[in-house]
Design an enzyme around this catalytic site. Structure first.
Site, PDB file in Angstrom:
ATOM      1  N   ALA A 109       0.834  -1.203   0.000  1.00 23.65           N
ATOM      2  CA  ALA A 109       0.000   0.000   0.000  1.00 23.65           C
ATOM      3  C   ALA A 109       0.869   1.253   0.000  1.00 23.65           C
ATOM      4  CB  ALA A 109      -0.919   0.000   1.217  1.00 23.65           C
TER       5      ALA A 109
ATOM      6  N   GLY B 197       0.383  -5.030   1.103  1.00 27.77           N
ATOM      7  CA  GLY B 197      -0.719  -5.044   0.144  1.00 27.77           C
ATOM      8  C   GLY B 197      -0.364  -5.749  -1.146  1.00 27.77           C
TER       9      GLY B 197
ATOM     10  N   GLU C 130      -1.063  -9.261  -0.385  1.00 34.10           N
ATOM     11  CA  GLU C 130      -2.522  -9.404  -0.268  1.00 34.10           C
ATOM     12  C   GLU C 130      -3.169  -9.453  -1.648  1.00 34.10           C
ATOM     13  OE1 GLU C 130      -4.172  -7.499   3.721  1.00 34.10           O
ATOM     14  OE2 GLU C 130      -2.877  -6.086   2.670  1.00 34.10           O
TER      15      GLU C 130
ATOM     16  N   GLU D  66       3.135  -5.287   8.004  1.00 30.26           N
ATOM     17  CA  GLU D  66       2.335  -4.221   8.611  1.00 30.26           C
ATOM     18  C   GLU D  66       2.492  -4.132  10.126  1.00 30.26           C
ATOM     19  OE1 GLU D  66       0.206  -5.253   4.752  1.00 30.26           O
ATOM     20  OE2 GLU D  66       1.266  -6.329   6.341  1.00 30.26           O
TER      21      GLU D  66
END
Length: 669
Positions: A60, A99, A102, A122
């Site tokens: 992210a 991310g 993910e 994270e």
């Protein structure tokens, strides 16, 4: 933000957002559109998603944290990729982190190039994977393994990922795209992670949390991550809702805010104020190290491990052999733990040139002096280096305390002189204080900082003063800790305040570990204070089995009656009546004083920015990262409260203690 390539009936979508293909709003929008367009085309059989450049995706876009969400959100995007009616294959190379992983979990199949790294880091920002990571990973791999990955934040290799079922195949050969397209073309169905049952149980999670309680310590995020994994036992939609709620809870937490502060502070530290952007760095092809002791050997390893040859110089053969053997022993220990191969050990050792000939340093581009803290000795060394080192060579001192300008004045080229203060053990500790002297040239400073980055250090610029940034801030804590002993506190009481705070050790444990005799004048007949008395009696710390504490054969500490006797002797001579010392007073006099010293350093221009001080203390001294560093923590406590506390104990602090000007109104920037 994404590019598409067509290979007959397979569409390749390439993430293109350098340098790490962060999944910012523009990337998410264009990726969603590309997937939907490919899905809508009847001629397309399958889709491959990969990253451009050196990696799949770093995750992210952290700069979006705390800002209004821009659709599509990452979770929404991944859900749509997973819902695609045509097989979607993630082709991972380099790294798939956060991310990025993910997104790969939302794809139906995963391929990885040899050597790729996959992880969900994270937790290191006080967060949890908030786009389905805690829900999909436990559906693909065993629950305990998923918990370990998520709560540690440590990446695994592509080879490990295949073994545990996270990745389907390793892609070999030079044409990764060709292999992925062929794999995608062979598929005849989608395989959604959401359709799989979780591979964890309530018992798995309870046992994992209990067995890792000590590792988690005071950190909030790991246990919260485990609770999010617990939600993977729910249907995916419900689990994602629970994950999102826990993510928001952590996002708002003080710990996550502090950890994110350190994340950005680390990146800001490399920016040198007042330095032109076009400064050309010097070429460093060979490094010289003076001194083969623990520090010199550790410094050498940093360069050897990064393919830079080192010439290490000593004054006698025994010390030289001992130092070289220590370097080899350290490398062999790493090999025994699987961190490097035997051939890598031999390659590193093959780049190390031991010598008793000081003149052999003449062909080095950077020479680092790593002898003990004696100004006269350092000046002698630099005066001799001045006659030996080639023009343009950088002359660095590893001093942790002394005046770099005075050392530079021993040469005819002070512009080439800089401080490079490594922290012990130098081959492990990440921090490097780069000390800018009054006459240090811009390219000297820029090169020293760049070399720090190349050898894996977090480099911070410091100005010249006694102790620079880190050790300077230690001074008031040390002084007040010793005064508190005379007034009635014990070493254990003071140390406990610091370990309860989150520091790995208190001031007296640290002194015993480093050596009580460090900086001692070496005259047993001259006893002016408690430290002198301990040293005169051979109580030098852990290395002699006795210091402020007594130590058993396993170096476990216990309170010392001998030390207490020394304290009481000095207390009586000073006419001090012992009193009960509160925890609050210890906090003010040992921790608030550190914040005050940090502000003084900033006001004097020793540190470039407040966040640099926080970086020094987190990476060099074990300040708990979840407290954000001394200045950040001072801001959380409130500088007005810090000021008031110091004034409350002004008499105990002593007339020599100076409160920073305008401390109460200081604004953290």
């Amino acid at each position: 933000m994404v590019k598409t390539n067509e290979y007959g009936d397979v569409v390749e979508i390439v993430l293109s957002n350098p340098p790490v293909n962060a999944l910012g709003s523009a990337v998410r929008k264009s990726l969603l559109e590309a997937v939907e367009q490919a899905e809508a085309r009847q001629a397309v059989k399958a889709i491959v998603i990969r990253g451009n450049g050196k990696l799949f995706s770093g995750g992210a876009d952290i700069t979006e944290f705390g800002k209004p969400l821009v659709d599509p959100g990452l979770s929404e995007l991944i859900n749509r990729v997973e819902a695609c009616q045509k097989p979607v294959v993630a082709l991972i190379h380099g790294m798939a982190l956060g991310g990025g992983l993910e997104l790969a979990l939302g794809c139906h199949y995963r391929l990885a190039a040899a050597g790729a790294k996959l992880g969900l880091p994270e937790v290191k920002l006080g967060l949890l994977p908030g786009a389905g990571g805690t829900q999909r990973l436990p559906r693909l791999i065993h629950g305990e393994t998923a918990l370990g990955m998520i709560t540690s934040g440590n990446p695994i290799s592509a080879e490990q990922a295949v073994e545990i079922g996270l990745v389907d195949e390793i892609v070999t050969g030079p044409d990764h795209t060709g292999a992925a397209v062929a794999f995608a073309r062979s598929l005849d169905r989608v395989r959604r992670t959401a359709d799989l049952p979780t591979r964890t149980t309530e018992a798995d999670i309870d046992i994992f949390i209990a067995s890792n309680a000590r590792t988690f310590g005071q950190l909030e995020a790991p246990a919260t991550c485990a609770e999010a994994v617990r939600a993977s036992m729910l249907p995916l939609e419900q689990g994602l809702t629970e994950e999102r709620e826990l993510f928001i809870q952590l996002m708002k937490s003080d710990q996550s805010k502090a950890l994110r502060h350190i994340f950005f502070a680390e990146r800001a530290a490399g920016k040198i104020k007042g330095l032109p952007e076009d400064v050309k760095k010097r070429t460093i092809a060979r490094v010289g190290v003076i001194g083969a002791g623990t520090m010199g050997g550790g410094i050498s390893m940093n360069f050897l491990s990064n393919g830079i040859p080192v010439t290490i110089a000593e004054t006698n053969q025994e010390a030289l052999d001992r130092g070289v053997n220590a370097v080899r022993k350290n490398y062999e220990a790493s090999a025994a733990k699987g961190r490097m191969s035997e051939s890598q050990v031999e390659t590193a050792m093959g780049m190390l040139t031991p010598t008793l000939d000081f003149d052999a340093l003449g062909d080095c581009d950077l020479v680092i002096e790593a002898v003990y803290e004696d100004m006269d000795l350092k000046k002698q060394i630099f005066a001799r280096l001045d006659t030996i080192a080639k023009p343009g060579a950088i002359l660095a001192t590893n001093t942790s305390l002394l005046d770099v300008d005075e050392i530079a004045a021993a040469t005819s080229r002070p512009g080439d002189v800089v401080g490079m203060h490594f922290f012990s053990p130098a081959n492990i500790m990440k921090l490097l204080e780069v000390v800018r002297g009054a006459k240090t040239a811009d390219d000297t400073l820029a090169t020293a900082m760049d070399m720090g980055r190349k050898i894996g250090k977090i480099a911070v610029v410091a100005g010249v003063c006694y102790g620079f940034i880190g050790n300077r801030i230690l001074l008031p804590r040390r002084e007040q800790s010793l005064k508190l002993l005379l007034e009635g506190a014990t070493p254990a009481q003071i140390d406990k305040i610091h370990t309860d705070f989150g520091l790995p050790m208190g001031p007296f444990h640290i002194t015993d570990l480093a050596g009580v005799d460090l900086g001692w004048h070496r005259d047993p007949s001259r006893v002016d204070n408690i430290v002198d008395a301990l040293c005169a009696e051979g109580r030098w710390g852990q290395k002699t089995g006795a210091g402020f504490y007594d130590y058993d054969e396993k170096r476990r500490p216990s309170p010392s009656s001998a030390t207490q006797g020394i304290i009481e002797k000095f207390r009586a001579e000073a006419g001090i009546t012992p009193r009960e010392i509160s925890d609050e007073e210890i906090v003010v006099r040992t921790l608030y004083t550190m914040v005050n010293e940090a502000i003084l350093i900033l006001q004097k221009g020793i540190a470039q920015r407040a966040s640099d001080i926080d970086v020094v203390w987190v990476y060099g001294y074990g300040w708990p990262s979840w407290r954000g560093g001394p200045v950040y923590w001072g801001d959380q406590v409130g500088f007005a409260n810090i000021d008031a506390g110091l004034r409350k104990y002004s008499r105990e602090l002593g007339p020599e203690f100076k409160i920073a000007e305008n401390l109460a109104s200081y604004e953290f920037k």
